[in-house]
Scaffold this active site. Sequence first.
Site, PDB file in Angstrom:
ATOM      1  N   GLU A  32       0.814  -1.208   0.000  1.00 31.97           N
ATOM      2  CA  GLU A  32       0.000   0.000   0.000  1.00 31.97           C
ATOM      3  C   GLU A  32       0.856   1.269   0.000  1.00 31.97           C
ATOM      4  O   GLU A  32       1.989   1.277   0.467  1.00 31.97           O
ATOM      5  CB  GLU A  32      -0.925  -0.008   1.220  1.00 31.97           C
ATOM      6  CG  GLU A  32      -1.922  -1.158   1.124  1.00 31.97           C
ATOM      7  CD  GLU A  32      -2.890  -1.211   2.288  1.00 31.97           C
ATOM      8  OE1 GLU A  32      -3.863  -1.972   2.175  1.00 31.97           O
ATOM      9  OE2 GLU A  32      -2.692  -0.519   3.293  1.00 31.97           O
TER      10      GLU A  32
ATOM     11  N   CYS B 280       3.389   8.512   1.477  1.00 33.34           N
ATOM     12  CA  CYS B 280       3.939   7.555   2.431  1.00 33.34           C
ATOM     13  C   CYS B 280       4.144   6.248   1.662  1.00 33.34           C
ATOM     14  O   CYS B 280       3.177   5.661   1.184  1.00 33.34           O
ATOM     15  CB  CYS B 280       2.938   7.397   3.578  1.00 33.34           C
ATOM     16  SG  CYS B 280       3.393   6.158   4.795  1.00 33.34           S
TER      17      CYS B 280
ATOM     18  N   CYS C  84       6.811  -7.264   6.763  1.00 31.01           N
ATOM     19  CA  CYS C  84       7.939  -6.824   7.586  1.00 31.01           C
ATOM     20  C   CYS C  84       8.317  -7.947   8.528  1.00 31.01           C
ATOM     21  O   CYS C  84       7.452  -8.630   9.063  1.00 31.01           O
ATOM     22  CB  CYS C  84       7.566  -5.577   8.392  1.00 31.01           C
ATOM     23  SG  CYS C  84       8.943  -4.927   9.379  1.00 31.01           S
TER      24      CYS C  84
ATOM     25  N   CYS D 102       6.709  -6.255  15.282  1.00 26.77           N
ATOM     26  CA  CYS D 102       6.111  -5.404  16.317  1.00 26.77           C
ATOM     27  C   CYS D 102       4.620  -5.780  16.419  1.00 26.77           C
ATOM     28  O   CYS D 102       3.903  -5.695  15.409  1.00 26.77           O
ATOM     29  CB  CYS D 102       6.265  -3.932  15.969  1.00 26.77           C
ATOM     30  SG  CYS D 102       7.957  -3.480  15.562  1.00 26.77           S
TER      31      CYS D 102
ATOM     32  N   CYS E 277       1.517  -3.554  15.138  1.00 21.99           N
ATOM     33  CA  CYS E 277       1.524  -3.069  13.755  1.00 21.99           C
ATOM     34  C   CYS E 277       0.943  -4.121  12.817  1.00 21.99           C
ATOM     35  O   CYS E 277       1.351  -5.288  12.853  1.00 21.99           O
ATOM     36  CB  CYS E 277       2.971  -2.731  13.386  1.00 21.99           C
ATOM     37  SG  CYS E 277       3.245  -2.486  11.615  1.00 21.99           S
TER      38      CYS E 277
ATOM     39  N   GLU F 258      10.390  -2.303   6.861  1.00 19.36           N
ATOM     40  CA  GLU F 258      11.448  -1.617   7.600  1.00 19.36           C
ATOM     41  C   GLU F 258      12.521  -1.157   6.600  1.00 19.36           C
ATOM     42  O   GLU F 258      13.282  -1.974   6.078  1.00 19.36           O
ATOM     43  CB  GLU F 258      12.020  -2.573   8.656  1.00 19.36           C
ATOM     44  CG  GLU F 258      13.319  -2.129   9.297  1.00 19.36           C
ATOM     45  CD  GLU F 258      13.321  -0.694   9.822  1.00 19.36           C
ATOM     46  OE1 GLU F 258      12.316  -0.232  10.405  1.00 19.36           O
ATOM     47  OE2 GLU F 258      14.344  -0.013   9.623  1.00 19.36           O
TER      48      GLU F 258
ATOM     49  N   LEU G  98      10.524   4.733  18.589  1.00 17.93           N
ATOM     50  CA  LEU G  98      11.025   4.330  19.905  1.00 17.93           C
ATOM     51  C   LEU G  98       9.965   3.562  20.692  1.00 17.93           C
ATOM     52  O   LEU G  98      10.161   2.417  21.054  1.00 17.93           O
ATOM     53  CB  LEU G  98      11.472   5.602  20.632  1.00 17.93           C
ATOM     54  CG  LEU G  98      12.451   5.439  21.758  1.00 17.93           C
ATOM     55  CD1 LEU G  98      13.729   4.764  21.314  1.00 17.93           C
ATOM     56  CD2 LEU G  98      12.790   6.825  22.349  1.00 17.93           C
TER      57      LEU G  98
ATOM     58  N   CYS H 163      -0.982   5.050  10.025  1.00 15.84           N
ATOM     59  CA  CYS H 163       0.228   4.381  10.457  1.00 15.84           C
ATOM     60  C   CYS H 163      -0.040   3.027  11.069  1.00 15.84           C
ATOM     61  O   CYS H 163      -0.859   2.904  11.967  1.00 15.84           O
ATOM     62  CB  CYS H 163       0.877   5.217  11.550  1.00 15.84           C
ATOM     63  SG  CYS H 163       2.394   5.886  11.025  1.00 15.84           S
TER      64      CYS H 163
HETATM   65  N1  SAH Z   1       9.293   0.028   9.919  1.00 20.33           N
HETATM   66  C1  SAH Z   1       9.471   1.432  10.080  1.00 20.33           C
HETATM   67  C2  SAH Z   1       8.607   2.276   9.152  1.00 20.33           C
HETATM   68  C3  SAH Z   1       7.184   1.810   8.905  1.00 20.33           C
HETATM   69  S1  SAH Z   1       6.111   1.895  10.296  1.00 20.33           S
HETATM   70  C4  SAH Z   1       9.268   1.836  11.527  1.00 20.33           C
HETATM   71  O1  SAH Z   1       8.780   1.027  12.303  1.00 20.33           O
HETATM   72  O2  SAH Z   1       9.631   2.967  11.854  1.00 20.33           O
HETATM   73  C5  SAH Z   1       5.757   3.631  10.378  1.00 20.33           C
HETATM   74  C6  SAH Z   1       5.368   4.112  11.784  1.00 20.33           C
HETATM   75  O3  SAH Z   1       4.091   3.585  12.171  1.00 20.33           O
HETATM   76  C7  SAH Z   1       6.338   3.666  12.858  1.00 20.33           C
HETATM   77  O4  SAH Z   1       6.631   4.749  13.721  1.00 20.33           O
HETATM   78  C8  SAH Z   1       5.549   2.603  13.584  1.00 20.33           C
HETATM   79  O5  SAH Z   1       5.997   2.373  14.874  1.00 20.33           O
HETATM   80  C9  SAH Z   1       4.151   3.180  13.512  1.00 20.33           C
HETATM   81  N2  SAH Z   1       3.077   2.239  13.811  1.00 20.33           N
HETATM   82  C10 SAH Z   1       3.029   0.916  13.565  1.00 20.33           C
HETATM   83  N3  SAH Z   1       1.848   0.394  13.982  1.00 20.33           N
HETATM   84  C11 SAH Z   1       1.122   1.427  14.491  1.00 20.33           C
HETATM   85  C12 SAH Z   1      -0.176   1.538  15.055  1.00 20.33           C
HETATM   86  N4  SAH Z   1      -0.969   0.496  15.159  1.00 20.33           N
HETATM   87  N5  SAH Z   1      -0.575   2.753  15.480  1.00 20.33           N
HETATM   88  C13 SAH Z   1       0.229   3.851  15.350  1.00 20.33           C
HETATM   89  N6  SAH Z   1       1.447   3.810  14.824  1.00 20.33           N
HETATM   90  C14 SAH Z   1       1.906   2.615  14.386  1.00 20.33           C
HETATM   91 FE1  SF4 Z   2       7.888  -3.432  10.770  1.00 21.50          FE
HETATM   92 FE2  SF4 Z   2       7.753  -0.828  11.444  1.00 21.50          FE
HETATM   93 FE3  SF4 Z   2       5.612  -2.415  11.654  1.00 21.50          FE
HETATM   94 FE4  SF4 Z   2       7.626  -2.750  13.347  1.00 21.50          FE
HETATM   95  S1  SF4 Z   2       6.326  -0.953  13.155  1.00 21.50           S
HETATM   96  S2  SF4 Z   2       6.542  -4.399  12.276  1.00 21.50           S
HETATM   97  S3  SF4 Z   2       9.367  -2.320  12.031  1.00 21.50           S
HETATM   98  S4  SF4 Z   2       6.649  -1.870   9.775  1.00 21.50           S
END
Ligand code: SAH
Ligand code: SF4
Length: 356
Positions: free
Chosen positions: A87, A100, A107, A111, A114, A158, A211, A331
């Site tokens: 996407e 974006c 990935c 996490c 996510c 990532e 973070l 996000c």
């Molecule tokens: N993998 C990279 C970039 C893609 S994720 C990273 O983790 O930074 C982009 C952003 O979305 C990151 O800051 C991630 O922590 C955040 N993110 C992931 N799942 C989310 C959620 N459910 N709610 C809000 N932010 C989220």
């Molecule tokens: Fe991957 Fe970023 Fe999602 Fe973590 S938050 S699973 S690093 S896309």
Amino acid sequence: MTSRYDMTRGELASVLDGAPRYRVDQVWQGLYDHCTEPSEWTNLPMAMRTDLAEQLPTALTPVTESVSRNGDTVKFLWELDGGQRIETVLMLYRDRATVCVSSQAGCAMGCGFCATGQAGFARHLGVGEILEQVARASRRAKEVGRRVSNVVYMGMGEPMANEERVWGSVERLHGDFGLSARHITISTVGIVPGIRTLAARPLPVNLAVSLHAANDELRDELVPINRRYPIDDLMAACNDYLDLRNRRISFEWAMIDGVNDRDRDAAQLAALCRRLRLPAHVNLIPLNPTPGYPTRGSSLTRVHEFRDLLESLGANATVRQNRGTEIDAACGQLAAGQPVTLGRRRTGAPDDPDDR
Ligand code: SAH
Ligand code: SF4
């Protein structure tokens, strides 16, 4: 497969085999200035347009396009060669338009909060696949009289796990699409070697570090790669980055109710911000709902209290307005076709970190 946005100008010239230089220029303008299709390049002879449509294959097949109610957020779902889906999100603001982009299909970082992490890793994206996301979103923006000014690597995947191709795409966004490096942001979960490589790269792009927790015990749980690159190592890499770049880093913090939004989390986070030679800027985003994670985002009241708390502790923090939640474009919600059916909906992908 070599797709149209994989090709350098030299490669394009050899595809055009013997055509005069002005033809190469016209094709290049079609691809990079206008972001249009060969069939639309009416400055070329018809037979040439037909040939080019075949010689310059696309990497992305459109599956769906969703538009938010007020029309300022557009989510594109694409199918890749191989059948994976990714996407892209276009966000229109008053003063800029941000794309974006995804850097991987899925990935591997796992996490739990996510949607992309929940789906697991499929494969890396190539340079052409990343650039075509920008080209197609630019085309869409032009339809409503807008020009894409910013690109954030905050979609699926990532970026630092696919650093070389991501960097290849950054160089071409800068050189061929004409974007300023300062309008490009790479977000990483905290891959230390990737941050070090990025620091040595020549263009001054923005770095965002996701973070979400300021002590190793909690971060190990929320962001499993922390076990490999714990907070001390991450902060050392950020400081080395600042030595080379002297450009403020932002910390992304998805606020999770009762998990990382307590007073002591703010105190630990403020202390981490101060550990950087140039104090980090915190972006607070209420956690967006995803199907595989039961915990909720913090209330907006708590998000603002947390921001005030950080400010009173001397840290700079901004609350990001979420966008596109109702079309699952926010996000962490990008999961390539898995509808988000659980949890609360909020109004609105966070702003990009340039919005200060
Ligand atoms: N993998 C990279 C970039 C893609 S994720 C990273 O983790 O930074 C982009 C952003 O979305 C990151 O800051 C991630 O922590 C955040 N993110 C992931 N799942 C989310 C959620 N459910 N709610 C809000 N932010 C989220
Ligand atoms: Fe991957 Fe970023 Fe999602 Fe973590 S938050 S699973 S690093 S896309």
